[in-house]
Each structure stands twice: as structure tokens, then as C-alpha cells.
Design an enzyme around this catalytic site. Structure first.
Site, PDB file in Angstrom:
ATOM      1  N   GLU A 131       0.812  -1.009  -0.029  1.00  0.00           N
ATOM      2  CA  GLU A 131      -0.116  -0.124  -0.010  1.00  0.00           C
ATOM      3  C   GLU A 131       0.942   1.409  -0.043  1.00  0.00           C
ATOM      4  O   GLU A 131       2.284   1.463   0.121  1.00  0.00           O
ATOM      5  CB  GLU A 131      -0.859  -0.406   1.116  1.00  0.00           C
ATOM      6  CG  GLU A 131      -1.841  -1.314   1.642  1.00  0.00           C
ATOM      7  CD  GLU A 131      -2.873  -0.952   2.894  1.00  0.00           C
ATOM      8  OE1 GLU A 131      -2.883  -1.752   2.818  1.00  0.00           O
ATOM      9  OE2 GLU A 131      -1.930  -0.133   4.222  1.00  0.00           O
TER      10      GLU A 131
ATOM     11  N   CYS B 239       3.562   8.200   1.817  1.00  0.00           N
ATOM     12  CA  CYS B 239       3.227   7.249   3.085  1.00  0.00           C
ATOM     13  C   CYS B 239       3.687   5.671   1.515  1.00  0.00           C
ATOM     14  O   CYS B 239       3.009   5.651   1.509  1.00  0.00           O
ATOM     15  CB  CYS B 239       2.413   7.759   4.115  1.00  0.00           C
ATOM     16  SG  CYS B 239       3.253   5.585   4.476  1.00  0.00           S
TER      17      CYS B 239
ATOM     18  N   CYS C  76       6.033  -7.735   7.563  1.00  0.00           N
ATOM     19  CA  CYS C  76       7.310  -7.394   8.500  1.00  0.00           C
ATOM     20  C   CYS C  76       6.685  -8.018   9.310  1.00  0.00           C
ATOM     21  O   CYS C  76       6.510  -8.978   9.516  1.00  0.00           O
ATOM     22  CB  CYS C  76       5.911  -5.538   8.750  1.00  0.00           C
ATOM     23  SG  CYS C  76       7.426  -4.933  10.006  1.00  0.00           S
TER      24      CYS C  76
ATOM     25  N   CYS D 147       4.991  -5.989  16.196  1.00  0.00           N
ATOM     26  CA  CYS D 147       4.705  -5.293  17.149  1.00  0.00           C
ATOM     27  C   CYS D 147       2.646  -5.975  17.374  1.00  0.00           C
ATOM     28  O   CYS D 147       2.219  -5.716  16.346  1.00  0.00           O
ATOM     29  CB  CYS D 147       4.589  -3.235  16.424  1.00  0.00           C
ATOM     30  SG  CYS D 147       6.213  -3.008  16.255  1.00  0.00           S
TER      31      CYS D 147
ATOM     32  N   CYS E 236       0.098  -3.463  15.353  1.00  0.00           N
ATOM     33  CA  CYS E 236       0.395  -2.842  14.071  1.00  0.00           C
ATOM     34  C   CYS E 236      -0.764  -3.756  12.902  1.00  0.00           C
ATOM     35  O   CYS E 236      -0.240  -5.469  13.292  1.00  0.00           O
ATOM     36  CB  CYS E 236       1.369  -2.763  13.540  1.00  0.00           C
ATOM     37  SG  CYS E 236       1.650  -2.507  12.107  1.00  0.00           S
TER      38      CYS E 236
ATOM     39  N   CYS F  54      -1.361   1.762   8.351  1.00  0.00           N
ATOM     40  CA  CYS F  54      -1.054   1.094   8.213  1.00  0.00           C
ATOM     41  C   CYS F  54      -1.646  -1.093   7.925  1.00  0.00           C
ATOM     42  O   CYS F  54      -1.868  -1.010   8.835  1.00  0.00           O
ATOM     43  CB  CYS F  54      -0.360   0.924   9.739  1.00  0.00           C
ATOM     44  SG  CYS F  54       0.235   2.730  10.146  1.00  0.00           S
TER      45      CYS F  54
HETATM   46  N1  SAH Z   1       8.145  -0.378  10.476  1.00  0.00           N
HETATM   47  C1  SAH Z   1       8.574   1.284  10.624  1.00  0.00           C
HETATM   48  C2  SAH Z   1       7.260   1.781   9.832  1.00  0.00           C
HETATM   49  C3  SAH Z   1       6.475   1.590   9.487  1.00  0.00           C
HETATM   50  S1  SAH Z   1       4.828   2.059  11.095  1.00  0.00           S
HETATM   51  C4  SAH Z   1       8.291   1.912  12.229  1.00  0.00           C
HETATM   52  O1  SAH Z   1       7.909   0.596  13.243  1.00  0.00           O
HETATM   53  O2  SAH Z   1       8.871   2.799  11.799  1.00  0.00           O
HETATM   54  C5  SAH Z   1       4.017   3.323  11.029  1.00  0.00           C
HETATM   55  C6  SAH Z   1       4.162   4.035  12.086  1.00  0.00           C
HETATM   56  O3  SAH Z   1       3.267   3.586  12.563  1.00  0.00           O
HETATM   57  C7  SAH Z   1       5.051   3.007  13.290  1.00  0.00           C
HETATM   58  O4  SAH Z   1       5.680   4.468  14.014  1.00  0.00           O
HETATM   59  C8  SAH Z   1       4.135   2.500  14.068  1.00  0.00           C
HETATM   60  O5  SAH Z   1       4.802   2.180  15.492  1.00  0.00           O
HETATM   61  C9  SAH Z   1       2.927   2.913  13.874  1.00  0.00           C
HETATM   62  N2  SAH Z   1       1.444   2.384  13.425  1.00  0.00           N
HETATM   63  C10 SAH Z   1       1.867   1.158  13.707  1.00  0.00           C
HETATM   64  N3  SAH Z   1      -0.116   0.161  13.461  1.00  0.00           N
HETATM   65  C11 SAH Z   1      -0.564   1.248  14.243  1.00  0.00           C
HETATM   66  C12 SAH Z   1      -2.069   1.530  14.874  1.00  0.00           C
HETATM   67  N4  SAH Z   1      -2.904   0.070  14.657  1.00  0.00           N
HETATM   68  N5  SAH Z   1      -2.487   2.703  15.233  1.00  0.00           N
HETATM   69  C13 SAH Z   1      -1.427   3.786  14.696  1.00  0.00           C
HETATM   70  N6  SAH Z   1       0.138   3.704  14.663  1.00  0.00           N
HETATM   71  C14 SAH Z   1       0.314   2.907  14.282  1.00  0.00           C
END
Ligand code: SAH
Length: 368
Positions: free
Chosen positions: A106, A119, A126, A130, A133, A360
Site C-alpha cells: 500500500e 507514505c 513485516c 508489533c 499493527c 497501516c
Molecule cells: N516499521 C516502521 C515503519 C512502519 S509503521 C516503524 O515501526 O516505525 C509507521 C508507524 O505507524 C510506526 O510508528 C508504527 O508503530 C505505527 N503504527 C503501526 N500500527 C499502528 C496503528 N494501528 N495505529 C497507529 N499507528 C500504528
């Protein structure tokens, strides 16, 4: 590297290579195999990166026979658009792409006044896991090639160059991508080589030509790679996804914290700042009852005191079947206020594109 070796993940079903995976030198080698002189590589390069051509037919200073020959063997648009969604307010446009091997990724375009911020994704899926996410749910499929990273930017650049392009606004409209954030799917520092090849192409004066300062790389905090980025000599912005001020909580939300705990991460960021003199952004997604208490705000303020940094509080994007809920607006503001009172520069990120699944990994999951 020869054209043959490049085929990993980059050749489509018709066996065509993506020219976006080539450096200018490799492009010259490829064209030489077709019996073409060296200056052709410069011409093709300029059509791709300066004029955003989507098709070889547009390359009018190339002989017709060469255009046809190239179209049979190569592509400059390796991403197939599967779905496109525009938010009701018209300020967020999201595209889901299919890669040559069927993987999907995306990209999201966001309008902020005169900025056109894109973005982009760095991996299909990934591996970081996390817990809040959406991208993490399916695990990692594979790294994107440098060409697949660059292709996302070129696709939106072509789109914005069209006079009728949405999103429409009243203000004068920049007709290309003005900012890039590596905050889509994937962990950019887990695909370091390809990401940096793409970043050099995107910032090169004879490439896409975007200022390095207009680009931000967001990482979960892979410490050795933060050290490496400090030595790259490109002014790309660094954002670190912190989400918790201590190891006990952060390890639950961001499992890689067990390998690179908070103190180690902050030391790496400190060294990064000393080397680059650049302000680092910490991202913190607020989750109801998990990481949003006033006590945690104070703890966060304490560990960030004295660092040249900025905190970006992110309202949590909903993920289906997730136990996490977003923090209320009032509590978010209270959390921000504590940080500010402690002298930490803090903003709350605008919520964008929620109704079009722009947060995300949401669109890919909805389409799966
Ligand atoms: N892997 C990288 C970049 C991709 S995610 C990273 O971790 O920074 C970009 C941002 O979105 C990161 O800060 C991630 O923690 C956040 N993110 C992931 N899932 C999310 C969600 N459900 N709500 C808000 N932010 C989220």
C-alpha cells in the site's frame, strides 16, 4: 550486477525486467546488449525520473523500433494498481498495488496545505511483530526491491502531474510529490540496502531530485542500522517508533525491544544526533489504558529530557480483532500537555484516511 541476476522478484509474468531496478550504469549495460549507444541510457533515465513517463511510447526521442523492443523486454511501471480509495474530504488517496509475484503493498498520498506527502512501503508484510499493527499480522513476505520502492513514488508523481488529478484543493497545487515518509508497510531498516539505493535515486539531482530533508525514515529501532544511517551523509529525517518509555511495557508492544532495549535505543539516537545535528522524531501511538497514563507521560518526559527531539502522538488506527482501543482526544491532549510542560516539543498527529482504511496495512487486510 547483470540483468539476469536482477530477475529476483522483479521480472513480471511476461519475463520483463523492471528498469527501475537498474542504476544508470546498469541501464547502459542493458541497452548495450540491445546494441544501443551509451547516451540512450541517459535519455531513458530522464524520461523515467524527470518526466515521469509511464510507457516507452512516450519516449519520443527514441526510435520507434527501440521503444517496441524495450516494451517487449522491460517495464517502467512494475506495480499493478488493484484498488484506489479517495477519502470523502478529498485529502487522502490510497492505492493498493500488486507486485509481479502477486504480493500486495500500500501507498498513501496525504495533502497538508501545499505539501503532497506520500507514505510508502519498504517490505511486503513485516517481521517485527508489533502487537498493535495490522501489517504485523501476516508476517514478512519479502523485501521490496529498490525499484519497487521507487515505483510507488513515480506512480504518484505521474498521477499528480495530470492537471485533473485529485485530491483537488483551493490552494495552488504542487504537481508532484513534495515529501516522502517511509511509514507504510514494513521495517525500512530491515531492508536497508534496497531502501538506501531507493533513497539515493529519489534524492539524486539526475534522479527524482527530491531534497533529502523532505524524506523521513521511520524505524522500530534497529540500533545497528541507526548507527549506519548516521554515517550515510544524506539529510534524511529519522523517526523512531517508541510507544512506551520503559522496557516492561515496550517489550509487550514492540517485541524487538527485547533485543534493543529503551536505554540502548536512546543511546543510539543520542549518537545519531551528535553526528548529524538533526532533530529526531519519536512516534507514540496512544492506546487506551495501555500506554496513555499521566505517569507514563511523565516517565517519557524524563527519559527524553535534554534530547534534540520531537514527540509525535499518534491516535491509534483501529485494527480488526485487536484488543487495543484509541485514547480519547481529551486524554491525548492531557498526555501532550505533560510532555510540553517538561520541555519536550510535542504534537498530535492529524488523523487521516481512517474511513478509507489508510492506516497501516488496513487496506491489504480488507482485500485479503
Ligand atoms: N516499521 C516502521 C515503519 C512502519 S509503521 C516503524 O515501526 O516505525 C509507521 C508507524 O505507524 C510506526 O510508528 C508504527 O508503530 C505505527 N503504527 C503501526 N500500527 C499502528 C496503528 N494501528 N495505529 C497507529 N499507528 C500504528
Amino acid at each position: 550486477m547483470t540483468a539476469q541476476m536482477k530477475q529476483d522478484g522483479a521480472a513480471d509474468s511476461a519475463g520483463r525486467l523492471s528498469l527501475l531496478d537498474f542504476s544508470q550504469e546498469e541501464m547502459a549495460g542493458f541497452l548495450a546488449q540491445l546494441g544501443e549507444p551509451r547516451y540512450r541510457a541517459r535519455q531513458v533515465w530522464e524520461w523515467i525520473y524527470r518526466r515521469y513517463a509511464a510507457d516507452f511510447e512516450e519516449m519520443t526521442n527514441l526510435p520507434q523500433g527501440l521503444r517496441e523492443g524495450l516494451a517487449a523486454k522491460a517495464t517502467i511501471a512494475p506495480l499493478e494498481k488493484v484498488t484506489e480509495l479517495l477519502s470523502a474530504s478529498g485529502d487522502t488517496l490510497k492505492r493498493l498495488y500488486r507486485l509481479p509475484d502477486g504480493q500486495t503493498i500500500e501507498s498513501v498520498l496525504m495533502l497538508y496545505d501545499r505539501r503532497r506527502t506520500l507514505c510508502i512501503s519498504s517490505q511486503a508484510g513485516c517481521a517485527m511483530g508489533c502487537t498493535f499493527c495490522a501489517t504485523a499480522l501476516g508476517g514478512l513476505a519479502r523485501n521490496l526491491t529498490a525499484g519497487e520502492i521507487v515505483a510507488q513514488v513515480l506512480d504518484f508523481a505521474r498521477y499528480l502531474a495530470k492537471p485533473e488529478a485529485e485530491p483537488q484543493t483551493d490552494v495552488e497545487r504542487p504537481t508532484t510529490v513534495t515529501n516522502i515518509v517511509l511509514m507504510g508497510m514494513g521495517e525500512p531498516m530491515h531492508n536497508y540496502e534496497n531502501v538506501w539505493t531507493a533513497l539515493r535515486r529519489l534524492t539524486a539531482a539526475d534522479g527524482f531530485g527530491l531534497g533529502a530533508r523532505a524524506i523521513t525514515l521511520s524505524t522500530v529501532g534497529l540500533v545497528p542500522m541507526i548507527e549506519r544511517m548516521a554515517d550515510e551523509g544524506l539529510q534524511i529525517g529519522l523517526a523512531v517508533s517508541l510507544h512506551a518509555p520503559n522496557d516492561e511495557l515496550r517489550s509487550k508492544l514492540v517485541p524487538i525491544n527485547r533485543r534493543y532495549p529503551v536505554a540502548m535505543l536512546l543511546e543510539a539516537v543520542q549518537r545519531y544526533i551528535e553526528k548529524t545535528h538533526r532533530r529526531v522524531t519519536f512516534e507514540y501511538a496512544l492506546m487506551q489504558g495501555i500506554n496513555d497514563s499521566p505517569e507514563l507521560a511523565h516517565e517519557l518526559g524524563e527519559i527524553l529530557a535534554g534530547l534534540l527531539c520531537h514527540v509525535n502522538l499518534i491516535p491509534l488506527n483501529p485494527v480488526p480483532d485487536s484488543p487495543y482501543q484509541p485514547t480519547s482526544a481529551a486524554e491525548t491532549e492531557a498526555f501532550a500537555e505533560i510532555l510540553r510542560q517538561r520541555g519536550v516539543s510535542t504534537t498530535v498527529r492529524l488523523r487521516r484516511g481512517i474511513e478509507i482504511n489508510a492506516g497501516c496495512g488496513q487496506l491489504r487486510r480488507a482485500a485479503a
